[in-house]
Scaffold this active site. Structure first.
Site, PDB file in Angstrom:
ATOM      1  CD  GLU A  55      -2.835  -1.184   2.425  1.00  0.00           C
ATOM      2  OE1 GLU A  55      -3.674  -2.090   2.507  1.00  0.00           O
ATOM      3  OE2 GLU A  55      -2.731  -0.267   3.284  1.00  0.00           O
ATOM      4  N   PRO A  56       0.320   2.418  -0.245  1.00  0.00           N
ATOM      5  CG  PRO A  56      -1.020   4.109  -1.163  1.00  0.00           C
ATOM      6  CD  PRO A  56      -1.078   2.707  -0.654  1.00  0.00           C
TER       7      PRO A  56
ATOM      8  CD1 TRP B  67       4.712   0.546  -4.210  1.00  0.00           C
ATOM      9  CD2 TRP B  67       5.070   1.344  -6.266  1.00  0.00           C
ATOM     10  NE1 TRP B  67       5.148   1.844  -4.085  1.00  0.00           N
ATOM     11  CE2 TRP B  67       5.380   2.355  -5.331  1.00  0.00           C
ATOM     12  CE3 TRP B  67       5.211   1.616  -7.641  1.00  0.00           C
ATOM     13  CZ2 TRP B  67       5.813   3.604  -5.719  1.00  0.00           C
ATOM     14  CZ3 TRP B  67       5.647   2.876  -8.016  1.00  0.00           C
ATOM     15  CH2 TRP B  67       5.948   3.841  -7.068  1.00  0.00           C
TER      16      TRP B  67
ATOM     17  CG  HIS C  67      28.424  -3.155 -23.783  1.00  0.00           C
ATOM     18  ND1 HIS C  67      28.500  -4.300 -23.024  1.00  0.00           N
ATOM     19  CD2 HIS C  67      27.764  -3.502 -24.921  1.00  0.00           C
ATOM     20  CE1 HIS C  67      27.904  -5.295 -23.664  1.00  0.00           C
ATOM     21  NE2 HIS C  67      27.463  -4.841 -24.821  1.00  0.00           N
TER      22      HIS C  67
ATOM     23  CD  GLU D 125       7.201 -10.625  -4.144  1.00  0.00           C
ATOM     24  OE1 GLU D 125       6.815 -11.516  -3.381  1.00  0.00           O
ATOM     25  OE2 GLU D 125       6.432  -9.762  -4.614  1.00  0.00           O
TER      26      GLU D 125
END
Length: 384
Positions: free
Chosen positions: A126-127, A155, A340, A365
């Site tokens: 939750e927020p 999210w 790279h 998670e």
């Protein structure tokens, strides 16, 4: 102790790798840049039996073990973490229904996931309640034979494309034990009062759908309760042992994909009249990247094995695997960009996307810090 994959597991790895090469890699940059959900790729994945493959055969799945699902996830994320997450999370939350749901719930909600007919999600955060699940404030109250749910979820993977969600709600706010006041309830997205707002502008995994859910007097029948009322928190904690192992597999896949691309580039790129792979500094980077990836893979596979074996140390191993593999993913992706050089800083090459995508594995998670707390708690024997 046998570290070898079975013939079937090796065949699975090769099959998924071919699928990823043919169906995911050619379109990965497009879906990332446009932040759109890859419906066409999802259809192809459904045809291959790659959606929610851990669901039992009797409900339309393949019945893969946690280890086999980890192998599959690794190969998908090695091709592209964003689209890989879409495929790997199509049945996100099904674990709760499989473990605690009624036969009727399993028959209703599981088969559509494997066929690609439906997508689901797990709505926990939750927020103002992320890692602290016990602070969830979304409320579900009984009104006759219905639950009435109010609150916000933040999210949420598959939030604006999902057809139903397993939602953690506070159902018994007056209980003395803070951990027994929560339940999980299935909410369909076509219910009155349900709305989802897609979140854009994410650092990475942009093909994957993420949204905020708003629940405004959403009514669902009482039979949508998953398992025993008041046991939602404990159900989620068990759920995390599996999902954290899955995130570890994601991290291994990201590291593998980034390391492979760095190796190929190092062999092709020339400086000072020779391939940069001939320079010891580059060789040491590659050696370290591959070593870390292999170590993360071993820990992740052991965690997957512990889930399948219902081992006593499953919680410790899941947090160890998640914490370590996510750290390896970010480190290897960082070195891939470094190898790279300037080319890694633009989207002509995949490594920049892998670099952005890797970070989320240290956040969702349960953050890296939460994983370390869990590991220490388990080691010190303090329990919950």
């Amino acid at each position: 102790m046998d570290f070898a994959l079975s013939d079937e597991q090796q065949a699975l790895r090769e099959e998924v790798a071919r699928f990823a090469e043919n169906e995911i890699e050619p379109v990965a940059t497009e879906y990332d840049r446009e932040e759109k959900y890859p419906h066409d790729v999802m259809d192809a994945a459904a045809d291959m039996g790659l959606l929610a493959p851990h669901i039992p055969i009797e409900y339309g799945g393949v019945g893969y073990s946690t280890l086999e699902t980890a192998i599959l996830t690794e190969e998908l994320f090695a091709a592209d973490p964003g689209i890989g997450l879409c495929i790997a999370s199509a049945g996100f939350g099904a674990e709760a229904i499989m473990a605690f749901g009624t036969d009727e719930q399993k028959e209703k909600y599981l088969p559509p996931l494997t066929s690609g007919e439906s997508v689901m999600g797990a709505a926990i955060s939750e927020p103002h309640a992320g890692s602290d699940v016990s602070s969830v404030s979304t409320r579900a109250e009984k009104d006759g034979d219905e639950w009435v749910i109010n609150g916000n979820k933040m999210w949420i993977t598959n939030g604006s494309v999902g057809d139903y969600f397993v939602v953690v709600c506070e159902t018994d706010p007056d209980v003395e034990d803070r951990y027994t006041g929560f339940s999980q309830i299935i909410i369909e997205s076509d219910r009155d009062g349900f709305s989802a707002e897609k979140i854009t502008g994410k650092l990475g995994i942009r093909a994957s759908d993420t949204a905020e859910l708003v629940l405004d007097d959403v009514r669902v029948p009482e039979e949508n309760l998953v398992g025993t009322r008041g046991m939602g928190f404990l159900q989620v904690m068990q759920f995390f042992d599996e999902t954290r192992t899955a995130v570890a597999a994601q991290g291994v896949g990201i590291a593998k994909g980034a390391a492979q691309r760095a190796l190929e580039y190092a062999q092709e790129r020339e400086q000072f009249g020779r391939s940069i792979s001939e320079f010891q500094a580059i060789q040491h980077k590659l050696a370290d990247m591959y070593t870390r990836t292999e170590a993360a893979r071993g820990l992740t596979y052991k965690s997957a094995w512990s889930v399948d074996a219902d081992s006593d140390d499953v919680t410790t191993l899941a947090s160890m695997a998640k914490e370590y593999a996510s750290r390896v993913a970010t480190a290897v992706a960082d070195e891939a960009v470094q190898i790279h050089g300037g080319a890694g800083y633009v989207d002509d090459f995949d490594v920049g996307r892998f670099y952005r995508d890797a970070k989320i594995t240290q956040i969702y998670e349960g953050t890296t810090e939460i994983q370390k707390n869990i590991i220490a708690r388990e080691l010190l024997g303090k329990g919950m």
